[in-house]
Design a protein around this motif. Structure first.
Motif, PDB file in Angstrom:
ATOM      1  N   SER A 114       0.700  -1.253   0.046  1.00  0.00           N
ATOM      2  CA  SER A 114      -0.197  -0.087  -0.180  1.00  0.00           C
ATOM      3  C   SER A 114       0.998   1.171  -0.106  1.00  0.00           C
ATOM      4  O   SER A 114       1.502   1.632   1.055  1.00  0.00           O
ATOM      5  N   GLN A 115       0.856   1.950  -0.982  1.00  0.00           N
ATOM      6  CA  GLN A 115       1.646   3.116  -1.182  1.00  0.00           C
ATOM      7  C   GLN A 115       1.123   4.381  -0.626  1.00  0.00           C
ATOM      8  O   GLN A 115       0.582   5.247  -1.253  1.00  0.00           O
ATOM      9  N   ARG A 116       1.080   4.385   0.812  1.00  0.00           N
ATOM     10  CA  ARG A 116       0.355   5.327   1.391  1.00  0.00           C
ATOM     11  C   ARG A 116       1.393   6.609   1.865  1.00  0.00           C
ATOM     12  O   ARG A 116       0.831   7.303   2.438  1.00  0.00           O
ATOM     13  N   GLY A 117       2.545   6.541   1.492  1.00  0.00           N
ATOM     14  CA  GLY A 117       3.429   7.711   1.772  1.00  0.00           C
ATOM     15  C   GLY A 117       4.281   7.375   3.064  1.00  0.00           C
ATOM     16  O   GLY A 117       3.733   6.881   3.947  1.00  0.00           O
ATOM     17  N   VAL A 118       5.395   7.857   3.151  1.00  0.00           N
ATOM     18  CA  VAL A 118       6.093   7.964   4.249  1.00  0.00           C
ATOM     19  C   VAL A 118       6.857   9.216   4.544  1.00  0.00           C
ATOM     20  O   VAL A 118       7.260   9.768   3.637  1.00  0.00           O
ATOM     21  N   MET A 119       6.807   9.864   5.847  1.00  0.00           N
ATOM     22  CA  MET A 119       7.306  11.173   6.085  1.00  0.00           C
ATOM     23  C   MET A 119       8.333  10.906   7.237  1.00  0.00           C
ATOM     24  O   MET A 119       8.085  10.165   8.069  1.00  0.00           O
ATOM     25  N   ASN A 120       9.592  11.424   6.940  1.00  0.00           N
ATOM     26  CA  ASN A 120      10.400  11.543   8.043  1.00  0.00           C
ATOM     27  C   ASN A 120      10.514  12.725   8.773  1.00  0.00           C
ATOM     28  O   ASN A 120      11.034  13.808   7.773  1.00  0.00           O
ATOM     29  N   LEU A 121      10.232  13.108   9.535  1.00  0.00           N
ATOM     30  CA  LEU A 121      10.097  14.514  10.348  1.00  0.00           C
ATOM     31  C   LEU A 121      11.293  15.096  10.709  1.00  0.00           C
ATOM     32  O   LEU A 121      12.218  14.414  11.171  1.00  0.00           O
ATOM     33  N   GLY A 122      11.472  16.438  10.552  1.00  0.00           N
ATOM     34  CA  GLY A 122      12.676  17.166  11.420  1.00  0.00           C
ATOM     35  C   GLY A 122      12.144  18.104  12.338  1.00  0.00           C
ATOM     36  O   GLY A 122      11.126  18.882  12.027  1.00  0.00           O
ATOM     37  N   HIS A 123      12.975  18.105  13.456  1.00  0.00           N
ATOM     38  CA  HIS A 123      12.494  18.987  14.690  1.00  0.00           C
ATOM     39  C   HIS A 123      13.376  20.128  14.799  1.00  0.00           C
ATOM     40  O   HIS A 123      13.162  20.855  15.825  1.00  0.00           O
ATOM     41  N   THR A 124      14.671  20.078  14.116  1.00  0.00           N
ATOM     42  CA  THR A 124      15.717  21.179  14.477  1.00  0.00           C
ATOM     43  C   THR A 124      16.077  21.761  13.122  1.00  0.00           C
ATOM     44  O   THR A 124      15.842  21.020  11.874  1.00  0.00           O
ATOM     45  N   LEU A 125      16.838  22.721  13.102  1.00  0.00           N
ATOM     46  CA  LEU A 125      17.067  23.326  11.946  1.00  0.00           C
ATOM     47  C   LEU A 125      18.361  22.324  11.213  1.00  0.00           C
ATOM     48  O   LEU A 125      18.334  22.179  10.081  1.00  0.00           O
ATOM     49  N   GLN A 126      19.014  21.684  12.171  1.00  0.00           N
ATOM     50  CA  GLN A 126      20.062  20.810  11.394  1.00  0.00           C
ATOM     51  C   GLN A 126      19.218  19.520  10.994  1.00  0.00           C
ATOM     52  O   GLN A 126      19.713  19.015   9.613  1.00  0.00           O
ATOM     53  N   ASP A 127      18.233  19.062  11.648  1.00  0.00           N
ATOM     54  CA  ASP A 127      17.259  17.903  10.822  1.00  0.00           C
ATOM     55  C   ASP A 127      16.899  18.441   9.480  1.00  0.00           C
ATOM     56  O   ASP A 127      17.057  17.722   8.418  1.00  0.00           O
ATOM     57  N   MET A 128      16.634  19.550   9.316  1.00  0.00           N
ATOM     58  CA  MET A 128      15.887  20.288   8.398  1.00  0.00           C
ATOM     59  C   MET A 128      17.012  20.385   7.093  1.00  0.00           C
ATOM     60  O   MET A 128      16.854  20.252   5.821  1.00  0.00           O
ATOM     61  N   ARG A 129      18.190  20.746   7.559  1.00  0.00           N
ATOM     62  CA  ARG A 129      19.247  20.661   6.611  1.00  0.00           C
ATOM     63  C   ARG A 129      19.560  19.435   6.129  1.00  0.00           C
ATOM     64  O   ARG A 129      19.903  19.114   4.829  1.00  0.00           O
ATOM     65  N   ASP A 130      19.660  18.453   7.046  1.00  0.00           N
ATOM     66  CA  ASP A 130      19.971  16.821   6.600  1.00  0.00           C
ATOM     67  C   ASP A 130      18.938  16.596   5.450  1.00  0.00           C
ATOM     68  O   ASP A 130      19.193  15.741   4.670  1.00  0.00           O
ATOM     69  N   ILE A 131      17.642  16.981   5.785  1.00  0.00           N
ATOM     70  CA  ILE A 131      16.474  16.502   5.053  1.00  0.00           C
ATOM     71  C   ILE A 131      16.716  17.013   3.830  1.00  0.00           C
ATOM     72  O   ILE A 131      16.659  16.362   2.780  1.00  0.00           O
ATOM     73  N   GLN A 132      16.773  18.318   3.599  1.00  0.00           N
ATOM     74  CA  GLN A 132      17.037  19.025   2.238  1.00  0.00           C
ATOM     75  C   GLN A 132      18.213  18.226   1.448  1.00  0.00           C
ATOM     76  O   GLN A 132      18.146  18.020   0.202  1.00  0.00           O
ATOM     77  N   ARG A 133      19.285  17.943   1.986  1.00  0.00           N
ATOM     78  CA  ARG A 133      20.330  17.306   1.399  1.00  0.00           C
ATOM     79  C   ARG A 133      20.093  16.222   1.096  1.00  0.00           C
ATOM     80  O   ARG A 133      20.303  15.695  -0.140  1.00  0.00           O
TER      81      ARG A 133
END
Ligand code: FAD
Ligand code: ZN
Lengths: 416, 124
Positions: A114-133
């Motif tokens: 079932s392709q219902r999507g997966v999200m990996n959350l970011g809670h800090t600025l560094q998380d968000m930078r890693d996610i962007q990368r």
């Protein structure tokens, strides 16, 4: 093999569903096989299936010490995604995701992908930078991936707490729409049934207790049901791989740890995607039956006990309640553990060994369910040709001595 | 849930106060510069990972913060002993019932005295 179909369902209804055939045979072991696969989890069964289907090698045995899927295959939280950071792993997991898409049809078995999507959350600025990368890297590799922000998350998952005063505020996430979940035991059974139909012998309650090795070449195994010979043997034994390797005089760069999962009492549908957070460390989805499926981190110590510690359960649920205060009063129904084989770089081992003819497929650790079809596919090709398939080649054991690690730890938000 | 005896605090404390740190007694190569890739990789990554008796390093992270060792069965999870850094275990895969206490103690003392003497410039 009788094919499953809507028509078949109606036909069997007439005889009160009492005449369904067995899904696979229960053969007695032959003396000799072209290939032996040790371990009847998803990866081992997939290997046997693709050996028969893609390479015409049907004189194959799968030796399983317990029952099919009784290892990690039917103990996991069933998350399937492919948004890994590095080129090598992106290729491996995305190859697998491609196979997932047609798997039910290919096996004539509903694996409920079932392709219902997966999200990996970011809670800090560094998380968000890693996610962007990571998302940029994914897109360069043709892997479906995007960055979404808190308001978009809230739209997809209305019950999540995206308020600014949360202890660990949710800033955004990576979002893979084509990722999802599958029914894990159906994956083991589907591969087993399809492999059996092509002539593969599936031998349950058959434990490998030693190897027959002469002049550096493997030529068989000892089992509790007698010796069985083969000059090509693939070990796909997950958490027990270190123990099996030792029987062949080999040491692996692995540690076996308990990893737990929990399911709750069934609820009305409230969550139609998969939410993961590395930062608060927990992940959650809801089954079609309504149970919340919850998991988190390993117990830090070595263990083969297929159970985990209460402290870990507590941390896991703290993380879930942090993201979903609405679940604070949901009761948990069951909890269990599996033994995961972790490598220092959080990537698997698909490799030849110093013993000729003896191959290992292990080290999938906390996240190998998603790779089941892809791993079986490339491992079968490697066993058939005697040379590692190009997608498998970077995952050789040698990387721990050459230093060419594929360092997904930390980089991919690698939990499962 | 483990209830662990810290050999430094000499108290039983809850598992939550401790962190496991992997296999114990892994000696860092004497001269890393001259190690082959083989030796260095083995030192960093390859582990015994036994199903059964295992010696492991733990730290009393929110207690005395000292490192010490545990001998534990990785299948039954039974803790057979905890012991200080520099001491030798009484229980092992070869001696699952334990070596006699006197033997263990005698070895420890001789060993540690030897090690101190070996270290240049160390004056007890
Ligand atoms: C709680 C938990 C949650 C997880 N969540 C996810 C997730 O969400 N997504 C994801 O991608 N992955 C997840 N994983 C990881 C995933 O389950 C595994 O990586 C994957 O299932 C491994 O499959 P396998 O076929 O290699 O191993 P297994 O299914 O463990 O199969 C190995 C088999 O080998 C057999 N065996 C062992 N020794 C012998 C012997 N001597 N002789 C014969 N047979 C032997 C065992 O009985 C076992 O059946 C999770 C794991 C756990 C434990
Ligand atoms: Zn202490």
């Amino acid at each position: 093999m009788q094919r499953y179909s809507g028509f078949g369902l109606a036909k069997h209804a007439l005889s009160h569903h009492e005449n369904w055939q067995r899904q696979w045979r229960n053969p007695t072991p032959k003396k000799r096989y072209d290939v032996i696969v040790i371990g009847g989890g998803g990866h081992g069964l997939a290997t046997a299936y693709y050996l028969a289907k893609n390479h015409g090698i049907t004189n194959v045995a799968v030796l399983e010490k317990g029952w099919l899927g009784g290892g990690n295959t039917a103990r996991n939280t069933t998350i399937v995604r492919s948004n890994y950071l590095w080129d090598e792993s992106a290729r491996l997991y995305d190859h697998s995701l491609d196979l997932w898409k047609g798997l039910s049809q290919d096996l004539n078995y509903n694996v409920m992908f079932s392709q219902r999507g997966v999200m990996n959350l970011g809670h800090t600025l560094q998380d968000m930078r890693d996610i962007q990368r990571r998302v940029h890297a994914n897109r360069l590799n043709g892997v479906d991936s995007e960055v979404i922000l808190a308001d978009q998350i809230k739209e997809i998952v209305p019950i999540i707490d995206t308020s600014k005063n949360a202890r660990y505020p949710i800033l955004g996430a990576s979002w893979q729409k084509t990722a999802g979940v599958a029914r894990h035991d159906a994956v083991a059974w589907g591969f087993a049934r399809a492999a059996d139909a092509l002539g593969v012998d599936i031998l349950q309650n058959t434990e490998v207790t030693g190897f027959k090795i002469r002049d550096g070449q493997v030529y068989g195994v000892h089992t509790n049901r007698g010796d069985i010979e083969s000059k090509t043997i693939g070990c796909v034994t997950a958490g027990n791989s270190g123990v099996v390797a030792k029987m062949a005089g080999l040491k692996l760069p692995l540690e076996s740890h308990p990893l737990q999962a929990l399911v709750s009492e069934p609820l009305k549908p409230v969550l139609d995607t998969v939410v993961m957070s590395n930062h608060v460390h927990g992940y959650i989805s809801q089954t079609d039956k309504g149970d919340l499926v919850i998991g988190a981190g390993i117990d830090g110590y070595l263990g083969y006990g297929q159970r985990g510690s209460y402290a870990t359960v507590e941390h896991t649920l703290q993380a879930i309640v942090e993201m979903f205060p609405i679940f604070s009063r949901v009761r948990m129904n069951r909890q269990w553990g599996g033994i995961v084989d972790t490598c220092a770089d959080a990537c698997p081992i698909l490799s030849k060994t110093q013993v000729k003819g003896l191959f290992f497929n292990c080290g999938w650790g906390t996240g190998g369910f998603k790779a089941t079809p892809g791993s079986g596919h490339v491992f079968a090709a490697s066993l058939a040709k005697g040379e590692m398939h190009p997608i498998a080649a970077p995952f050789s054991i040698d990387r721990f001595n050459t230093g060419a690690l594929v360092d997904e730890h930390g980089a991919a938000g690698v939990a499962h | 849930m483990f209830y662990i005896h810290c050999p430094y605090c000499d108290e039983y404390r809850d598992e939550e106060e401790f962190h496991p740190k992997g296999q114990a007694h892994i000696a860092r190569p004497e001269d890393p510069e001259t190690c082959s890739d083989e030796e260095w990789g083995d030192y960093l990554f390859f582990r015994d990972n036994p199903r059964g008796i295992h010696h492991e390093l733990w730290v009393h992270a929110i207690g005395c913060r000292k490192f010490f060792n545990i001998t534990r069965n990785s299948a039954s999870y039974e803790i057979l002993e905890t012991y200080r850094m520099g001491e030798r275990p009484r229980f092992s895969a070869e001696h699952p019932q334990g070596e006699s206490a006197e033997h263990g103690a005698a070895v420890n003392v001789a060993d540690e005295a030897g090690r101190v003497a070996d270290q240049e410039g160390v004056r007890a």
